[in-house]
Each structure stands twice: as structure tokens, then as C-alpha cells.
Design a protein around this motif. Structure first.
Motif, mmCIF file in Angstrom:
data_model
loop_
_atom_site.group_PDB
_atom_site.id
_atom_site.type_symbol
_atom_site.label_atom_id
_atom_site.label_comp_id
_atom_site.label_asym_id
_atom_site.label_seq_id
_atom_site.Cartn_x
_atom_site.Cartn_y
_atom_site.Cartn_z
ATOM 1 N N TYR B 144 -18.854 -8.813 -3.928
ATOM 2 C CA TYR B 144 -20.119 -9.412 -3.885
ATOM 3 C C TYR B 144 -21.204 -9.757 -3.483
ATOM 4 O O TYR B 144 -22.187 -9.351 -3.658
ATOM 5 N N PHE B 145 -20.825 -9.687 -1.520
ATOM 6 C CA PHE B 145 -20.926 -9.826 -0.675
ATOM 7 C C PHE B 145 -21.181 -8.168 -0.173
ATOM 8 O O PHE B 145 -22.533 -7.838 0.513
ATOM 9 N N GLU B 146 -20.509 -7.216 -0.327
ATOM 10 C CA GLU B 146 -20.071 -5.898 0.429
ATOM 11 C C GLU B 146 -20.591 -5.210 -0.439
ATOM 12 O O GLU B 146 -21.118 -3.763 -0.191
ATOM 13 N N GLU B 147 -20.871 -5.440 -1.697
ATOM 14 C CA GLU B 147 -21.528 -4.781 -2.570
ATOM 15 C C GLU B 147 -20.360 -3.390 -2.881
ATOM 16 O O GLU B 147 -21.497 -1.859 -2.841
ATOM 17 N N MET B 148 -19.093 -3.537 -3.177
ATOM 18 C CA MET B 148 -18.162 -2.459 -2.397
ATOM 19 C C MET B 148 -18.053 -1.540 -3.868
ATOM 20 O O MET B 148 -17.699 -3.125 -4.575
ATOM 21 N N PRO B 149 -18.287 -0.278 -3.907
ATOM 22 C CA PRO B 149 -17.455 0.409 -5.484
ATOM 23 C C PRO B 149 -16.390 0.047 -5.817
ATOM 24 O O PRO B 149 -15.108 -0.206 -4.530
ATOM 25 N N TYR B 150 -15.842 -0.374 -6.462
ATOM 26 C CA TYR B 150 -14.556 0.143 -7.099
ATOM 27 C C TYR B 150 -13.641 0.873 -6.412
ATOM 28 O O TYR B 150 -11.978 0.230 -6.391
ATOM 29 N N GLU B 151 -14.071 2.078 -6.175
ATOM 30 C CA GLU B 151 -13.121 3.037 -6.050
ATOM 31 C C GLU B 151 -12.325 2.913 -4.826
ATOM 32 O O GLU B 151 -11.134 2.879 -4.301
ATOM 33 N N LYS B 152 -13.469 2.363 -3.636
ATOM 34 C CA LYS B 152 -13.057 2.524 -1.954
ATOM 35 C C LYS B 152 -12.368 1.112 -2.171
ATOM 36 O O LYS B 152 -11.392 0.844 -1.225
ATOM 37 N N MET B 153 -12.835 -0.247 -3.217
ATOM 38 C CA MET B 153 -11.950 -1.531 -2.746
ATOM 39 C C MET B 153 -10.886 -0.901 -3.205
ATOM 40 O O MET B 153 -9.967 -1.504 -2.773
ATOM 41 N N SER B 154 -10.075 -0.365 -4.246
ATOM 42 C CA SER B 154 -9.372 0.329 -5.436
ATOM 43 C C SER B 154 -8.305 0.465 -3.730
ATOM 44 O O SER B 154 -6.625 0.417 -3.397
ATOM 45 N N LYS B 155 -8.775 1.781 -2.740
ATOM 46 C CA LYS B 155 -8.516 2.612 -1.245
ATOM 47 C C LYS B 155 -7.593 1.200 -0.535
ATOM 48 O O LYS B 155 -7.043 1.366 0.064
ATOM 49 N N ILE B 156 -8.720 0.014 -0.134
ATOM 50 C CA ILE B 156 -8.383 -0.672 1.121
ATOM 51 C C ILE B 156 -7.895 -1.431 -0.084
ATOM 52 O O ILE B 156 -6.379 -2.202 0.919
ATOM 53 N N LEU B 157 -7.601 -2.273 -0.857
ATOM 54 C CA LEU B 157 -6.195 -3.719 -1.831
ATOM 55 C C LEU B 157 -5.344 -2.942 -2.364
ATOM 56 O O LEU B 157 -4.360 -3.677 -2.732
ATOM 57 N N GLU B 158 -5.122 -1.511 -2.315
ATOM 58 C CA GLU B 158 -4.203 -0.470 -3.084
ATOM 59 C C GLU B 158 -3.750 -0.966 -4.236
ATOM 60 O O GLU B 158 -2.560 -1.771 -4.478
ATOM 61 N N THR B 159 -5.431 -1.458 -4.880
ATOM 62 C CA THR B 159 -4.759 -1.623 -6.469
ATOM 63 C C THR B 159 -5.894 -0.862 -7.175
ATOM 64 O O THR B 159 -6.630 -0.413 -7.130
ATOM 65 N N SER B 160 -5.322 -0.760 -8.409
ATOM 66 C CA SER B 160 -5.880 -0.012 -9.634
ATOM 67 C C SER B 160 -7.658 -0.272 -9.880
ATOM 68 O O SER B 160 -7.611 -1.746 -9.487
ATOM 69 N N GLU B 161 -8.069 0.155 -9.993
ATOM 70 C CA GLU B 161 -9.805 -0.173 -10.161
ATOM 71 C C GLU B 161 -9.681 -1.295 -11.357
ATOM 72 O O GLU B 161 -10.575 -2.224 -11.313
ATOM 73 N N GLY B 162 -8.862 -0.893 -12.447
ATOM 74 C CA GLY B 162 -8.999 -1.608 -13.651
ATOM 75 C C GLY B 162 -8.937 -3.148 -13.442
ATOM 76 O O GLY B 162 -9.240 -4.483 -13.939
ATOM 77 N N ALA B 163 -7.122 -3.012 -12.516
ATOM 78 C CA ALA B 163 -7.276 -4.826 -12.001
ATOM 79 C C ALA B 163 -8.282 -5.176 -10.688
ATOM 80 O O ALA B 163 -8.393 -6.573 -11.095
ATOM 81 N N LEU B 164 -9.100 -4.721 -10.749
ATOM 82 C CA LEU B 164 -10.214 -4.604 -9.844
ATOM 83 C C LEU B 164 -11.443 -5.558 -10.682
ATOM 84 O O LEU B 164 -11.563 -6.331 -10.432
ATOM 85 N N LYS B 165 -11.467 -4.669 -11.123
ATOM 86 C CA LYS B 165 -12.644 -5.291 -12.446
ATOM 87 C C LYS B 165 -12.279 -6.497 -13.084
ATOM 88 O O LYS B 165 -13.108 -7.362 -12.922
ATOM 89 N N ALA B 166 -10.944 -6.469 -13.245
ATOM 90 C CA ALA B 166 -10.474 -7.797 -14.195
ATOM 91 C C ALA B 166 -10.666 -8.991 -13.299
ATOM 92 O O ALA B 166 -11.244 -10.442 -13.499
ATOM 93 N N ASN B 167 -9.956 -8.611 -12.250
ATOM 94 C CA ASN B 167 -10.019 -9.505 -11.108
ATOM 95 C C ASN B 167 -10.987 -10.206 -10.484
ATOM 96 O O ASN B 167 -11.589 -11.425 -10.756
ATOM 97 N N TYR B 168 -12.143 -9.146 -10.472
ATOM 98 C CA TYR B 168 -14.066 -9.476 -10.609
ATOM 99 C C TYR B 168 -14.126 -10.864 -11.291
ATOM 100 O O TYR B 168 -14.752 -12.236 -10.972
ATOM 101 N N HIS B 169 -13.881 -10.275 -12.466
ATOM 102 C CA HIS B 169 -14.579 -11.120 -13.669
ATOM 103 C C HIS B 169 -13.852 -12.438 -13.481
ATOM 104 O O HIS B 169 -14.326 -13.535 -14.037
ATOM 105 N N HIS B 170 -12.940 -12.507 -13.469
ATOM 106 C CA HIS B 170 -11.830 -13.831 -13.388
ATOM 107 C C HIS B 170 -12.373 -14.928 -12.373
ATOM 108 O O HIS B 170 -13.100 -16.004 -12.070
#
Lengths: 218, 182
Positions: B144-170
Motif C-alpha cells: 500500500y505505502f511502498e507500492e512494491m511488486p509481489y515479486e520483490k515482496m516475495s524475496k523480502i518476506l520469503e513467501t510465495s507471491e500467491g500467499a502474499l496476494k491473499a494476505n494483502y486482500h485479507h
């Protein structure tokens, strides 16, 4: 731009309410002035402090590690060994000093022997008294030394043991006793003190025409 | 000069040449982004400052072993996020707070801010974010604040992009619910 739009669209699809919230940062106002300008310097100072501490910690950790070893039981016998060495340590008086001192002693003793003998001879001669046997021997010896001019040679030929023995034996002789009293090595005076009465001896020696030389002129 | 160098050059300079100059350039390049990422998670400036400094000190110690196949940017964010989560975990243990207590605590911290205005949406959003679990909070903030692509977030948080999308939605749905009800 596409990325931002994608994110915005994604958010709008999930919740228009949240997407419409202004993106202002409400915390921005409470950051101290100059914070970001000073941050890198502050962090580097902390790193340097940490590294100093780590270094001193590692030095502390090796403080009690001794890289040298010592024989087993070395310390348990050390005090005895030191005491033993202290007890057996000979009193150090240089041979040179001892020899010189004894030469002075010998000079004084011989001068004393000659002096007393010759004084006795002189007195007895003047009074025309009979010469005693020891005086005769002394006179003979003295004449021999005078004739040969071998005072210094005779003096140097004396052994230390003989000089010490003579001094012990001649306790009734005033000169010898005086010198013998100084034989205690612990109280051995300086060399000059042995000739404190040299003038008196010189008078007699001169009267008897003895070419007196001090022993250290050897 | 060093500021103009890209990340690979900065890391190489750190490893082979002027360590301090390169490190200063790295701090200056990322300090604000990392500060805000940390600040949104720990809320108070003093805590954010501590976490940020500790995080950079860890970076100093580890940068020599940094493998260049991963991006410096994502590596820094990963360290920062982990430091925040560790900090919050310690705080929780130290004060014996439960998750709901901690949320209450962080909300009170926000309300105690001199500039706090409960009627403004941006402040309501801040309170709403504190209702999220820590990792979900990190996901929401980065997107939301840093407008980071899921691909980068995936590397930072060591979580799959799909899981991150679901997390963000919730996360967005929970925030919407909070705002509509407060």
C-alpha cells in the motif's frame, strides 16, 4: 506509472473505501530536524564503538591464557630454592680488591717486622746490649732485602695464607694486631686505611736508609 | 559520487575499497525508505531509530558475505522486516502482552501522538493497520505505502507471491471493516 496504476486498481477492486484514503503520512511531522542527514554518521560512530568493544572483549578473553609453560612443581619448590641460593651465595669481594688489600697488609707487616726489629737493633746497638737471636735473624733478613733492593719482590712473593697466618699469630704485635683486626672481610677497610701510619714507618725506614716504595707501585 | 553508483558498485566498493564511504552511500540511498518501513511497523520514532541503526550495524557486519545474486535492496528490506518482527516479539514478551493487548498498546501509542486526529482518515487508517497480525501488517505496508511488486515482496518476506496476494486482500478487507465501523 503502470506499476502504480496496477497497485491502485488492485486496491480499488478490493476496497474503494481504503483506496480513497488520502496517502498523506501522518507521522512525517514528528521526525527530528536533520535526522536523515545525521543518521549515517551516527551509525558509523556506533559501529566504531562496537568494534572497539569487541576488540577489548577479545583481548579480555585471552587475558588469562598463558602461552608459556613451566616445569611441574616449579612454584612449590621455588621458595626453598631461593633460600638455598641466598644461604650459599658467597660474599662477593673482588679478587683484585682482596689482593690489593692483602698486599697493603703485607707491606705493613713487613714494614712492621723490619721496623720493630730494626728499632730494637738500633736501641740495643746504642745501649750496646746483646742482640737477641730473632733480632739477628731479622737484621740479616732486612740487610739481605736492603742489599738486593728486593723489598717489592719479597712483598709480592708472600702468599695470602701466610700473611693471614702471620697476622693471627702476631696478636701481641701492635702493628700486626692493628692490621689483623681488619682481616675480617666483612669490615675490610678501604686500601688507603692500611697505610694510615705509613709516615711513622717511613721515618724509621729513612733512618735505616731503606728505599721505601708503596706496594701498589709494583 | 558514491551516491551515484548502483548497488553492485557500492557493494564492491565496500568489499574492496573505501568501506566507510561505500557504507555511508548505502545508508543515504536507503535510509528513508527503510525508516518508514520500520516506523509503520513499530510506530514510535525512538523505536524506529533503534531498529534502523541496529539493522544497519548488522548490515555492516554481514555485507562482506553478501552474495550479489540477490539484490541489495531486497536484502536490506528483509533484514529490516526481520528486525522489526524481532523487536515487536521482544516487546511482547517483555511486557507480557497478548496479541490483542499489543494492538491496543500500539493504538494507544498512535493516539498519544501530538498530531493525532481521530477524525482524519489517515489516522484512522493507522489505527486500522494495528489490528492486523504483524506479518500481514508488513505485507499491507509494503504494497500500500511502498507500492512494491509481489515479486520483490516475495524475496523480502520469503513467501510465495500467491500467499502474499491473499494476505494483502485479507488485510485490505479488515482495514475497510475497521474504518467503516469506527
Amino acid at each position: 506509472m503502470k506499476k502504480e496504476n496496477d497497485i491502485k486498481n488492485e486496491l480499488t477492486e478490493i476496497s474503494r473505501t481504503v483506496a480513497d484514503i488520502p496517502s498523506d503520512n501522518p507521522h512525517a511531522a514528528d521526525i527530528p530536524a536533520g535526522y536523515f542527514e545525521q543518521l549515517s554518521g551516527e551509525i558509523l560512530s556506533r559501529i566504531q564503538e562496537d568494534e572497539k568493544e569487541e576488540l577489548s572483549e577479545s583481548l579480555k578473553s585471552v587475558r588469562h591464557i598463558n602461552v608459556y609453560d613451566v616445569m611441574e612443581n616449579y612454584f612449590s619448590h621455588l621458595d626453598e630454592e631461593i633460600k638455598y641460593r641466598i644461604k650459599d651465595e658467597p660474599k662477593v669481594i673482588s679478587l683484585n680488591k682482596r689482593t690489593i688489600a692483602l698486599r697493603y697488609l703485607a707491606a705493613a707487616v713487613i714494614a712492621g717486622i723490619l721496623g720493630f726489629s730494626l728499632v730494637n737493633l738500633y736501641i740495643n746497638y746504642k745501649e750496646k746490649a746483646a742482640l737477641r737471636a730473632e733480632n739477628e735473624l731479622a737484621v740479616i733478613k732486612a740487610k739481605e732485602i736492603l742489599n738486593k733492593g728486593s723489598f717489592n719482590i719479597e712483598l709480592n712473593s708472600l702468599k695470602e695464607e701466610d700473611i693471614v697466618g702471620y697476622l693471627a699469630m702476631s696478636g701481641d704485635d701492635a702493628h700486626a694486631a692493628l692490621v689483623a683486626s681488619s682481616i675480617d672481610e666483612q669490615n675490610l677497610p678501604e686500601a688507603e686505611e692500611y697505610i694510615y701510619n705509613e709516615n711513622t714507618l717511613n721515618i724509621f725506614l729513612n733512618e735505616l736508609n731503606i728505599d721505601h716504595q708503596t706496594p701498589n707501585n709494583n | 559520487m558514491a551516491e551515484q553508483l548502483d548497488d553492485i558498485d557500492l557493494v564492491n566498493q565496500f568489499k574492496t575499497a573505501n568501506k566507510e564511504a561505500a557504507f555511508t552511500a548505502i545508508i543515504r540511498k536507503y535510509q528513508e525508505k527503510l525508516y518508514w518501513h520500520i516506523r509503520r511497523l513499530v510506530i514510535q520514532h525512538e523505536d524506529a531509530n533503534d531498529v534502523l541503526q541496529n539493522m544497519f550495524i548488522k548490515v555492516w557486519k554481514s555485507l562482506d558475505g553478501f552474495r550479489e545474486e540477490s539484490q541489495l535492496y531486497t536484502w536490506l528490506y528483509r533484514i529490516a522486516t526481520n528486525e522489526c518482527l524481532t523487536f515487536l516479539e521482544k516487546q511482547k514478551k517483555h511486557s507480557g502482552l497478548s496479541m490483542s493487548d499489543e494492538t491496543y498498546n500500539l493504538s494507544n501509542t498512535i493516539k498519544a501522538n501530538d498530531h493525532f486526529d481521530g477524525n482524519k482518515l489517515e489516522w484512522k487508517l493507522q489505527l486500522a493497520i494495528q489490528q492486523l497480525p504483524e506479518k500481514q501488517r508488513a505485507v499491507f505496508n509494503l504494497r500500500y505505502f511502498e507500492e512494491m511488486p509481489y515479486e520483490k515482496m516475495s524475496k523480502i518476506l520469503e513467501t510465495s507471491e500467491g500467499a502474499l496476494k491473499a494476505n494483502y486482500h485479507h488485510a485490505v478487507k479488515k482495514i475497510e471493516h475497521f474504518i467503516l465501523n469506527h
